[in-house]
Design a protein around this motif. Sequence first.
Motif, short mmCIF file in Angstrom:
data_model
loop_
_atom_site.label_atom_id
_atom_site.label_comp_id
_atom_site.label_asym_id
_atom_site.label_seq_id
_atom_site.Cartn_x
_atom_site.Cartn_y
_atom_site.Cartn_z
N ASN A 183 -49.65 45.10 107.62
CA ASN A 183 -50.61 44.81 106.89
C ASN A 183 -50.39 43.35 106.26
N GLU A 184 -49.13 42.97 106.16
CA GLU A 184 -48.92 41.95 105.76
C GLU A 184 -49.23 40.73 106.74
N GLU A 219 -59.53 50.97 109.48
CA GLU A 219 -58.40 52.28 109.54
C GLU A 219 -58.93 53.24 110.61
N SER A 238 -59.31 45.63 101.30
CA SER A 238 -58.47 44.76 102.09
C SER A 238 -57.17 44.46 101.17
N SER A 239 -56.39 44.07 101.55
CA SER A 239 -55.04 44.22 101.00
C SER A 239 -55.22 42.95 99.87
N ALA A 282 -46.48 49.98 109.34
CA ALA A 282 -47.56 49.63 108.63
C ALA A 282 -47.60 48.61 107.47
N ASN A 283 -46.37 48.58 106.87
CA ASN A 283 -46.41 47.71 105.54
C ASN A 283 -46.58 46.14 106.46
N SER A 328 -53.13 40.22 106.58
CA SER A 328 -53.65 39.75 105.53
C SER A 328 -53.19 38.01 105.54
N SER A 336 -60.68 45.51 112.41
CA SER A 336 -59.38 46.28 111.96
C SER A 336 -59.74 47.42 111.09
N ILE A 378 -53.18 50.57 111.57
CA ILE A 378 -53.22 50.37 110.25
C ILE A 378 -52.92 51.88 109.50
N THR A 391 -57.59 53.17 103.37
CA THR A 391 -56.88 51.97 103.96
C THR A 391 -55.25 51.95 103.67
N PHE A 392 -54.67 51.04 104.17
CA PHE A 392 -53.34 51.02 103.99
C PHE A 392 -52.82 50.44 102.58
#
Lengths: 288, 440
Positions: free
Chosen positions: B408-409, B248, A149-150, B404-405, B412, B246, B192, A236-237
């Motif tokens: 992702n933010e 990937e 996870s991030s 994608a960035n 999270s 979620s 993702i 994963t990203f």
Amino acid sequence: MKKIKFQKSLPFVFLSPFLILFGLFYIAPLVYGFYLSLFHRYGLRPATFVGLKNYVQVFNDANFWFSILNMTKFFLIQGSIMIGLALIFALYIDNEKNHFRGLFRMIYYIPFAIPTAISGILWGFMYSKSLSPFQSIFGLVGLHPNFLSSGSLFWSIINIVTWEWAGYNMIILYSGLQSIPRELYEAAHIDGAKSFDIIKYVKIPLIVPSLILSIVFTVIGTFQIFNEPYVLGSMTFIPPSFTPNLYIYTTAFSYGNFNYAAALAIILALVTFAGSMVFMRFAGFKEE
Amino acid sequence: MKKYVISLLVISMLLLSLAAFADTVQLPTYNGPAVTLTFWSWVPGISNSIAAFEKAYPNIKINYVNVGANFTEYNKLLTALSAGSGAPDVAQIEYQVLPTFISYGGLVDLTKYGINKYESLFVPWTWNQVKSGNGVYAVPQDTGPLALAYNKAIFAKYDLTVPTTWEEFEKDAQKLYQESNGTVYMTNFNAIGASNVNWLVGLIWAAGGQLWTSNGNNWVQTINSPIAKKVVSYWGNMVNKGYISSYEPFTSDWYNAMSNGKIASMISAAWLPLLLANNLSNQYAGQWQIVPLPYFAGEKSTSGNWGGSTDAVTVQSKYPEASMIFALWLNANPTSTTLDNENGGLFPAAITGLEDPTMHNTSTNTDKFFGGQDVNQAFFDASDIVNVNFAWAPWANYFFNSFANYMNEALSGKMTWDQAMDQLQSSTLNYAQTQGFNVK
């Protein structure tokens, strides 16, 4: 007269195999990279000379400086853990009283022999939600961590890099330890020093040069991290701004902005150089 | 005498074939010298249709290379084009990055070689996507109209009704979450990674959203339009509530979750069923079903597109005409499109390919996995209701990374889904402007 001239050029003749390769594969790409960084080119259109405009853009590029900051943080945390571990391992295998020194030396060193891309893939599987053996271990106590996870990615990569490089640094420190004359230990022992005192007052002070070398290598290595996040990126990203090299790679090969990427690379080299210099000054290292 | 018989035969064959194809455009013949073309593509099993092509055109040999899928290939293609050598003659390029490669100047305008004659062979909206100004830069290969694939066994177990609107879909998701104690997810949030965010674009597309419009060289970017925000928040909220997973996409975790019945449905593009049939375990084989994509209550039933590709001729090709002939035959000849459908799951962009009766053969592995359903028919229906006006900007490669960035933010919890779309709009706009595009 002629003879003296010949003698003067003789070292260069013997150095030439190195100098030619160094020039071709190190100096020339560096010069070419700097040359590229002075242009702007969109797609296949002709390049235009823009002077230092790309560099001005670098200084305003939040993504790039984020990646530098991220790796500084990475160095402070991962570097301390790794050098600490390497030191403990080195002290262990250096002490003749310990058992299985040869075996441990090999076990600690093996990860370094595995290419970093392969380590990335290996650990990727260990981190995967459905394949990881760790999931079942943590599952026993009711935990289901997501290593990719991030939030945990940073720490997961710290783990991979430490696993890969602790053994390498151990060898540097170990060779430092091995070069300490054994009489010093005896002398310290006679003066009433316990083994811990010997480590603290004899061994560590005498391997400071090796420690500095290790840390400088770690600074350089940290700013160049690429393989691990790149490989994990298929599972994963990982934001391109995670590490400077990942960002440079994305800028060049995904966005096709080779000139700007060259400017980024030059600045990264300068930042790494400055980082190492600052550390060496800080550590009181002086060139003889 | 023998000569006459042969020529008579040839003439009668020609007449017969003319009669058979009287109402359609004939694919071009090739009379040039023997050539070898390099072709980059990642379609599974495409070597079968290449072999069929080489049989039909003995003077053209194809050197087929799979250099990796989507962005892996684009990075290599971009580098080879910039370097001035190393690019293939023909490359598979998805619709969304085609404008980027066109604007880089990396692709050949095929109108010079008479491609306009073949426009009628393809589904109209795909032709719009390969056009730029008066030029045509690629041959449409396949499309990915969206529908909903769901697992009947899980729906039956938790007594869920098949949703027709997104509101019903969310109610099902909530019920499933409560009844299964959060162990079974309604579906997966697939946006993702840079190569997968297009899934979410497809859903914005289906809801009638547009990210870019252009008038000549003047662009307007509306990534944070109310429709786009509505769609993204809809999915984001379900992730936040734990209703949907979620993973990937296309990782073993993602496939495993579906194999083990942890995911009850999947928004599916036309090319996905074959991947599901090939990669999921047999535990739920025969239980999967395709139904139309849900829509927001009060709107009409529509669909969007996720993925799908074209085959383009690069400027490094020494034989652009032969390359175009290859790309046309590969994507418009029914033998070839049927082979690609069976082996690669491609949903053809060519009308002849879509109309071919073999597309409805329900004895394929894919159809069996979906309980004997005519899977292709389900996607024909989806294809008919795809919004046709969607266009991509030439800075899509940056957009996908950035999208994608920000997803992702938001995932999270560092920002809200609305904030993510606002920031995506402004950062992408900034990038496009620094690249010299006239965009607001």
